[in-house]
Design a protein around this motif. Structure first.
Motif, mmCIF file in Angstrom:
data_model
loop_
_atom_site.group_PDB
_atom_site.id
_atom_site.type_symbol
_atom_site.label_atom_id
_atom_site.label_comp_id
_atom_site.label_asym_id
_atom_site.label_seq_id
_atom_site.Cartn_x
_atom_site.Cartn_y
_atom_site.Cartn_z
ATOM 1 N N GLY A 172 0.630 -1.164 -0.045
ATOM 2 C CA GLY A 172 0.015 0.036 0.127
ATOM 3 C C GLY A 172 0.840 1.402 -0.196
ATOM 4 N N ALA A 173 0.387 2.129 0.894
ATOM 5 C CA ALA A 173 1.024 3.497 0.909
ATOM 6 C C ALA A 173 2.525 3.240 1.444
ATOM 7 N N LEU A 174 2.930 2.284 2.014
ATOM 8 C CA LEU A 174 4.285 2.056 2.627
ATOM 9 C C LEU A 174 5.345 1.466 1.768
ATOM 10 N N VAL A 197 2.568 11.547 9.034
ATOM 11 C CA VAL A 197 2.495 13.086 8.869
ATOM 12 C C VAL A 197 2.004 13.423 7.687
ATOM 13 N N LYS A 198 0.416 13.853 8.061
ATOM 14 C CA LYS A 198 -0.070 14.356 6.734
ATOM 15 C C LYS A 198 -0.490 15.782 6.871
ATOM 16 N N PRO A 199 -1.011 16.398 5.588
ATOM 17 C CA PRO A 199 -1.546 17.867 5.635
ATOM 18 C C PRO A 199 -2.560 17.787 6.696
ATOM 19 N N PRO A 246 -9.602 5.798 10.669
ATOM 20 C CA PRO A 246 -9.852 4.674 9.808
ATOM 21 C C PRO A 246 -9.362 4.728 8.499
ATOM 22 N N PHE A 247 -9.428 6.107 7.910
ATOM 23 C CA PHE A 247 -9.005 6.271 6.452
ATOM 24 C C PHE A 247 -7.618 6.931 6.445
ATOM 25 N N ASN A 248 -7.016 6.814 7.405
ATOM 26 C CA ASN A 248 -5.609 7.139 7.230
ATOM 27 C C ASN A 248 -4.320 6.521 7.766
ATOM 28 N N VAL A 249 -4.596 5.396 8.482
ATOM 29 C CA VAL A 249 -3.516 4.794 9.083
ATOM 30 C C VAL A 249 -3.532 3.190 8.838
ATOM 31 N N ASN A 250 -4.420 2.831 7.626
ATOM 32 C CA ASN A 250 -4.362 1.244 7.465
ATOM 33 C C ASN A 250 -2.805 0.965 7.487
ATOM 34 N N VAL A 251 -2.043 1.594 6.833
ATOM 35 C CA VAL A 251 -0.467 1.215 6.667
ATOM 36 C C VAL A 251 -0.213 0.738 8.331
ATOM 37 N N ALA A 252 -0.699 1.208 9.372
ATOM 38 C CA ALA A 252 -0.130 0.751 10.570
ATOM 39 C C ALA A 252 -0.597 -0.595 10.790
ATOM 40 N N ARG A 271 2.752 16.224 1.379
ATOM 41 C CA ARG A 271 2.632 14.712 1.059
ATOM 42 C C ARG A 271 2.483 14.056 2.147
ATOM 43 N N ASN A 272 1.718 13.012 2.063
ATOM 44 C CA ASN A 272 1.410 12.058 3.159
ATOM 45 C C ASN A 272 2.904 11.281 3.386
ATOM 46 N N THR A 273 3.318 11.546 4.542
ATOM 47 C CA THR A 273 4.594 11.057 4.779
ATOM 48 C C THR A 273 4.421 9.964 5.804
ATOM 49 N N HIS A 274 5.281 8.750 5.799
ATOM 50 C CA HIS A 274 5.176 7.685 6.764
ATOM 51 C C HIS A 274 6.768 7.358 6.935
ATOM 52 N N ILE A 275 7.119 7.213 8.196
ATOM 53 C CA ILE A 275 8.549 6.969 8.539
ATOM 54 C C ILE A 275 8.192 5.952 9.377
ATOM 55 N N GLU A 283 7.364 9.528 0.981
ATOM 56 C CA GLU A 283 6.707 10.799 1.011
ATOM 57 C C GLU A 283 5.900 10.790 -0.171
ATOM 58 N N ASN A 284 4.494 10.811 0.147
ATOM 59 C CA ASN A 284 3.489 10.205 -0.848
ATOM 60 C C ASN A 284 2.744 11.405 -1.441
ATOM 61 N N VAL A 285 2.694 11.576 -2.673
ATOM 62 C CA VAL A 285 1.759 12.509 -3.384
ATOM 63 C C VAL A 285 0.290 12.109 -2.972
ATOM 64 N N PRO A 328 -7.480 13.168 -0.801
ATOM 65 C CA PRO A 328 -6.355 13.526 -0.308
ATOM 66 C C PRO A 328 -5.937 12.830 0.907
ATOM 67 N N ARG A 329 -6.655 11.850 1.319
ATOM 68 C CA ARG A 329 -6.429 11.162 2.522
ATOM 69 C C ARG A 329 -5.647 9.841 1.967
ATOM 70 N N THR A 330 -5.807 9.384 0.888
ATOM 71 C CA THR A 330 -5.042 8.325 0.197
ATOM 72 C C THR A 330 -3.870 8.695 -0.580
ATOM 73 N N SER A 331 -3.084 7.928 -0.589
ATOM 74 C CA SER A 331 -1.779 8.487 -1.338
ATOM 75 C C SER A 331 -1.844 7.775 -2.573
ATOM 76 N N LEU A 332 -1.390 8.172 -3.666
ATOM 77 C CA LEU A 332 -1.197 7.533 -4.960
ATOM 78 C C LEU A 332 -0.669 6.206 -4.997
HETATM 79 O O1 LIG Z 1 -2.566 6.568 2.019
HETATM 80 C C1 LIG Z 1 -1.884 6.811 3.052
HETATM 81 O O2 LIG Z 1 -0.835 7.395 2.879
HETATM 82 C C2 LIG Z 1 -2.259 5.890 4.061
HETATM 83 C C3 LIG Z 1 -3.745 5.547 4.157
HETATM 84 O O3 LIG Z 1 -4.515 6.520 3.839
HETATM 85 C C4 LIG Z 1 -4.003 4.711 4.923
HETATM 86 O O4 LIG Z 1 -3.170 3.831 5.471
HETATM 87 O O5 LIG Z 1 -5.258 4.454 5.085
#
Ligand SMILES: O=C([O-])CC(=O)C(=O)O
Ligand SMILES: NC(=O)C1=CN([C@@H]2O[C@H](COP(=O)(O)OP(=O)(O)OC[C@H]3O[C@@H](n4cnc5c(N)ncnc54)[C@H](O)[C@@H]3O)[C@@H](O)[C@H]2O)C=CC1
Length: 259
Positions: free
Chosen positions: A123-125, A147-149, A176-182, A205-209, A224-226, A232-236
């Motif tokens: 996914g976004a990781l 870290v997200k806008p 629920p719509f921002n850190v499924n990556v966790a 950018r939606n940034t995951h460290i 660092e995801n566009v 906007p919550r979801t990274s490309l």
């Molecule tokens: O797309 C992302 O940066 C992460 C995201 O929304 C999710 O994990 O739900």
């Protein structure tokens, strides 16, 4: 040619349908399903032979080989087990739902019995292959800082603000719509990640460290995801990663790099 059905007709599903149309994914789409069925209409124009299913049984009647959930954690709770029981492979984007141990165990047991695969894309990781591998060496520490806008997190702040610090299971419940990556990270590591969520008005950018400490390696992964232009919550990258997974699953053979 594999048959694919999609639950959720939003940002990620739209990219997947385009990739099928371009022949990147060798598959035929048999069904779409969404709480808001009108969202499927636009996608159906690109896959005119696909049916818009009103419920999961109608979707399964189209006899897909693979169902992709790109909807919500609620959709995973509602449909995942039914898909696996029908002997159909499943791709889960809203991985947060799988931090529910009872659901995960049921799904795993059912999938093993039926020889069904349930895939959770990186996914976004990045780097979940290495995290999975390091499990064998014993992981001492597992951290995710997202870290997200502010608008991606649905808040308004003028300076960086930590919104959450704590275990992954609570993070996916509250966001629920921002850190499924966790959840994907925790599932790859076989332990629950410690998570920090920050809203930062200075970034776009939606940034995951990710930090992983183990006997074999120390990983520090920064992505660092566009944001998706559609959500906007979801990274490309989340859609691209899913497309890459689907390309591999549906391909009839060939050399593939990375695991
Ligand atoms: O797309 C992302 O940066 C992460 C995201 O929304 C999710 O994990 O739900
Ligand atoms: N694992 C990962 O790395 C990532 C996961 N995600 C997750 O993937 C999912 C999809 O993301 P997007 O395409 O950006 O979302 P989106 O909001 O653009 O589209 C989701 C669609 O699913 C529909 N939906 C929601 N619940 C449903 C249900 N119970 N039954 C049927 N339809 C339902 C909505 O009406 C909406 O049209 C979200 O849960 C998101 O948080 C997003 C980015 C990264």
């Amino acid at each position: 040619m594999k048959k694919l059905a999609l639950i959720g007709c939003g940002a990620i599903a739209s990219e997947i349908v385009e990739a099928v149309n371009q022949g990147v994914i060798e598959a035929e789409i048999t069904a779409f399903m969404d709480l808001a069925p009108e969202k499927c209409l636009r996608l159906q124009q690109l896959a005119p032979r696909a049916r818009i299913a009103r419920n999961i049984e109608e979707l399964l009647e189209t006899r897909p080989d693979l169902v992709v959930e790109a909807a919500s954690q609620e959709a995973v709770r509602q449909y995942a087990l039914r898909v696996v029981e029908a002997g159909v492979d499943l791709v889960v984007l809203s991985a947060g739902a799988l931090l529910d141990k009872e659901l995960l165990e049921k799904l795993n047991r059912e999938a093993e019995q039926r020889g069904v695969h349930v895939y959770v894309p990186t996914g976004a990781l990045a780097g979940l292959d290495a995290v999975r591998a390091l499990r064998r060496a014993g992981i001492r520490r597992l951290l995710l800082r997202t870290v997200k806008p502010p608008k991606s997190l649905g808040v308004e702040v003028n300076e960086p603000r930590v919104l959450y610090r704590g275990p992954a299971s609570e993070a996916v419940r509250l966001y629920p719509f921002n850190v499924n990556v966790a959840a994907a990270l925790s599932l790859a590591a076989g332990m629950e990640a410690e998570v920090e969520i920050v809203a930062d008005p200075r970034i776009e950018r939606n940034t995951h460290i990710v930090i992983v400490e183990s006997k074999a390696s120390r990983l520090e992964i920064r992505v660092e995801n566009v944001p998706s232009p559609r959500n906007p919550r979801t990274s490309l990258l989340a859609a691209l990663s899913t497309i890459e997974l689907l390309r591999r699953i549906t391909r009839s053979g060939g050399v593939e790099v990375g695991s």
